[in-house]
Design an enzyme around this catalytic site. Sequence first.
Site, short mmCIF file in Angstrom:
data_model
loop_
_atom_site.label_atom_id
_atom_site.label_comp_id
_atom_site.label_asym_id
_atom_site.label_seq_id
_atom_site.Cartn_x
_atom_site.Cartn_y
_atom_site.Cartn_z
N LYS A 175 108.58 -34.14 63.48
CA LYS A 175 108.98 -35.22 62.59
C LYS A 175 109.77 -36.26 63.37
O LYS A 175 110.41 -35.92 64.37
CB LYS A 175 109.84 -34.68 61.44
CG LYS A 175 109.22 -33.51 60.67
CD LYS A 175 108.08 -33.95 59.79
CE LYS A 175 107.53 -32.77 58.98
NZ LYS A 175 106.43 -33.15 58.09
N HIS A 294 94.54 -27.63 58.67
CA HIS A 294 95.45 -28.17 57.65
C HIS A 294 94.64 -28.49 56.40
O HIS A 294 93.49 -28.89 56.48
CB HIS A 294 96.15 -29.43 58.17
CG HIS A 294 97.35 -29.79 57.36
ND1 HIS A 294 97.26 -30.42 56.12
CD2 HIS A 294 98.68 -29.60 57.57
CE1 HIS A 294 98.48 -30.60 55.64
NE2 HIS A 294 99.35 -30.11 56.49
N SER A 379 104.44 -23.14 55.21
CA SER A 379 105.18 -24.32 55.64
C SER A 379 105.48 -25.18 54.43
O SER A 379 104.77 -25.15 53.43
CB SER A 379 104.38 -25.13 56.67
OG SER A 379 103.24 -25.70 56.08
#
Length: 475
Positions: A175, A294, A379
Amino acid sequence: MSPQTETKASVGFKAGVKEYKLTYYTPDYEPHDHDILAAFRVTPQPGVPPEEAGAAVAAESSTGTWTTVWTDGLTSLDRYKGRCYHIEPVPGEENQFIAYVAYPLDLFEEGSVTNMFTSIVGNVFGFKALRALRLEDLRIPPAYTKTFQGPPHGIQVERDKLNKYGRPLLGCTIKPKLGLSAKNYGRAVYECLRGGLDFTKDDENVNSQPFMRWRDRFLFCAEALFKSQVETGEIKGHYLNATAGTCEEMIKRAVFARELGVPIVMHDYLTGGFTANTSLAHYCRDNGLLLHIHRAMHAVIDRQKNHGIHFRVLAKALRLSGGDHIHSGTVVGKLEGERDITLGFVDLLRDDFVEKDRSRGIYFTQPWVSLPGVIPVASGGIHVWHMPALTEIFGDDSVLQFGGGTLGHPWGNAPGAVANRVALEACVQARNEGRDLAREGNDIIRKAAKWSPELAAACEVWKEIKFEFQAMDTL
């Protein structure tokens, strides 16, 4: 007009509209072992009987159309049609039913999730006779499963490649997800990996933007993981997102990752598409790359409980299409995930054989024959206080991925990684000693924090953080 044509046109029709239940509702049908079975949650329009609604789903997702056509006489509809063979009301819901549909295997191209979904969840979801429709589960028969490669490598091969056993793996999403230069991005990766994480990760929307082109990112991340491997003596990985605008560009990025010698790449399988995903999975198996998946966009499809596709179906489809990891929710973090339902599809990802269990949302017994398993990735809004629960819920064959829970540490990325690694090792040791993580988890973390200042600082920062909202998807 021949008598045969007159008979066909005079039975089961009114004003040119076919009653589907006369052909596609077959309550006496016994499904074959080689049928693909589907459980649909059906909400009919007012005045539409559930039998007609279930039959309409079977028809519109297989051979049916709204009226008779002369070419029906050129094939055997009895052989190829889908059949609604059972309907039951949904407990506690008004005007909602579970319709069970059996599809002959010959309706589907071998090894193609794309073709399977085009039929089963195609135009039928816009059908006017239904207020809402949700695909709750699929039974994939072994005869069809064997036409797929599945995950490039699977759980055991991944552990052997990484030389890591007996505990969950630790990860972190870098991030901010957008805006970093490639060099600063690589620096963040290095700090996390040297602190004790096994993996770092590109966020799902990091592809090749003007602020950080993919080739630069790949180079700096490879440098970071090789340097951290030398310092720690552990094999490290970074999920290099190969997702691109075309399949050709995606494969080009995967080829470059392989040439760099990194162990793993990544794909956004729903936005990228099943055809692209299967192509990448085949490349990864042939070239020794692990594949992280993902599920970006999944909540558009699976979040509403009466319309769409349940994630357990998307998870099964991914196991067929190919992926070594997939995000599965956390149960305890910021993203949607009810415990029993989540554990149901986690088992469908990992196990060789899963029994029918309606208490966990599993409508069919699912044999996976020799298809490798997929590691679930937890997550989204998790931190060190969640570690005991995550270790208990997901077990060893999982990846616990802390983004903000690593990078948000007041001392930096590496201390954040240290805190997570210490918390994990403490929980695994306590579990191996026979302690109850659900009951003693907080005490285990507090005791570990006494000899780890990094963990103590993390515990202080996140002691009040909770994400307490009612789940959308309940049984």
